[in-house]
Scaffold this active site. Structure first.
Site, mmCIF file in Angstrom:
data_model
loop_
_atom_site.group_PDB
_atom_site.id
_atom_site.type_symbol
_atom_site.label_atom_id
_atom_site.label_comp_id
_atom_site.label_asym_id
_atom_site.label_seq_id
_atom_site.Cartn_x
_atom_site.Cartn_y
_atom_site.Cartn_z
ATOM 1 N N HIS A 245 26.285 31.338 61.476
ATOM 2 C CA HIS A 245 25.009 30.639 61.333
ATOM 3 C C HIS A 245 24.922 29.549 62.388
ATOM 4 O O HIS A 245 25.929 28.920 62.740
ATOM 5 C CB HIS A 245 24.882 30.033 59.925
ATOM 6 C CG HIS A 245 23.494 29.581 59.590
ATOM 7 N ND1 HIS A 245 23.012 28.352 59.956
ATOM 8 C CD2 HIS A 245 22.479 30.206 58.929
ATOM 9 C CE1 HIS A 245 21.755 28.225 59.541
ATOM 10 N NE2 HIS A 245 21.413 29.332 58.915
ATOM 11 N N GLU A 304 22.085 36.007 54.765
ATOM 12 C CA GLU A 304 21.561 37.365 54.935
ATOM 13 C C GLU A 304 22.418 38.416 54.237
ATOM 14 O O GLU A 304 21.906 39.447 53.797
ATOM 15 C CB GLU A 304 21.442 37.683 56.430
ATOM 16 C CG GLU A 304 20.397 36.828 57.131
ATOM 17 C CD GLU A 304 20.607 36.766 58.630
ATOM 18 O OE1 GLU A 304 21.669 37.239 59.108
ATOM 19 O OE2 GLU A 304 19.728 36.239 59.321
#
Length: 361
Positions: A245, A304
């Site tokens: 991320h 995700e």
């Protein structure tokens, strides 16, 4: 100057704080863990919008007005052949573009309802089925699932979707939220802000990665193939979907919130347990491999990975995942747009010219 505006402060906000090094997300003074444990979409929407639309917004009043807004929005559902040939998120965005623009709370509630109504309708029409009108008396999460499937969801399914919508309701000044604030700063209207945000969200570097997580699971197929497949992907220089991320340097706190939201579905047999077992094996293998191969880069599970599994378990097709993300994030976009309108000014950063200059004669 920093490329990509990395670490550049562009706004002050009371809405959310993303602490990357600590792996912590706070929304209006409440930790993500507490929000997901006790909250619904309506409760987090009331929390985010309180004082920005009216002096006070409570969850029960918001639920009632949101139900009425869904009923109103349904009149905008059309089966236009060109529109319905588009990917679901593009069709949803095109329908939202038909709504009146404005900066008031009526516009805001229409926009909160719009993606929740339009996305299920588009999915059904594209499958050759008639759209299902909303039911104003139930929650947003329950009605989304009912409009998509044509039947009332289970308590566990509604809770799982609520957990997802709460988890992704706001997340600092990400690309789509910044786009929303930029448009709001021009006083173009909330509909324009939401449309700009959706356009930013559909980019694969922002909101477009959950679907490929399932592609990865399908390609691996079995736990015994995980290490070989992952190693080959890394050898080719490919990114492992669902890991890493831009902000978080430890595990994304939203990943665990969604992983926990799946557990009641697994326990009650409403999701394929073997699918979750495979995902957990891939997660374990990938984390070990990333730590070994990229020891200087903190790469952990992001939102995700379990988003993909949760939305798949609720029956959403992968091509609709970005649209479902938009349903949850719209409340954050609107809150930021209203905050910008009330407290900010026209956003007009400066660029540095690096091109050629005229040559003096």
């Amino acid at each position: 100057m920093k490329n990509g505006l990395e670490d550049v402060i562009a706004a002050e906000t009371r809405l959310s704080d993303v602490d990357g090094p600590a792996g912590r997300l706070i929304i209006r003074g409440v930790s993500l863990d507490d929000l997901v444990a006790d909250g619904t979409y309506e409760s987090v929407a009331a929390l985010l919008l309180d004082g920005l639309l009216e002096a006070h917004v409570n969850a029960e009043g918001l639920k009632e007005r949101l139900g009425a807004a869904r009923a109103e929005i349904y009149a905008y559902v059309v089966a236009d052949a060109t529109l319905l040939a588009l990917p679901p998120v593009d069709a949803m965005r095109a329908l939202i573009a038909r709504l009146p623009d404005g900066e008031d709370f009526e516009t805001a509630f229409r926009l909160l309802a719009a993606p929740a109504v339009f996305l299920p309708a588009v999915l059904r029409i594209q499958r050759g089925e008639a759209p299902v009108p909303p039911t104003a008396s139930i929650s947003q999460a329950a009605d989304i699932l009912r409009m998509m499937t044509g039947r009332l969801p289970s308590v566990e399914q509604t809770a799982a979707l609520d957990a997802y919508l709460v988890t992704i309701s706001d997340h600092g000044l990400n690309a789509s939220t910044f786009a929303s604030r930029v448009i709001a700063s021009t006083h173009a209207g909330l509909t324009s802000s939401v449309l700009a945000a959706i356009s930013a969200l559909k980019g694969p570097l922002h909101g477009g990665a959950p679907g490929p997580v399932l592609d990865m699971l399908d390609a691996i197929g079995a736990e015994s193939h995980a290490k070989t497949w992952l190693a080959a992907a890394l050898d080719r220089g490919e990114r492992l979907m669902g890991f890493g991320h831009r902000i978080y340097r430890v595990r994304d706190p939203r990943a665990d919130a969604l992983k926990n939201a799946l557990k009641p579905l697994v326990a009650t047999g409403q999701v394929d347990r073997s699918r979750i077992t495979l995902a957990e094996a891939i997660e374990k293998a990938a984390l070990a491999m990333l730590k070994e191969r990229k020891p200087d880069r903190p790469l952990d599970v992001n939102v995700e990975f379990y988003t993909a599994l949760l939305l798949e378990s609720l029956g959403f097709p992968r091509e609709a995942f970005t649209g479902v993300f938009a349903i949850g994030r719209t409340v954050g976009w609107i809150a930021h747009a209203r905050e910008q309108l009330l407290e900010g000014r026209l956003i007009r950063p400066k660029s540095v010219y690096v091109g050629p200059f005229p040559i003096a004669a």
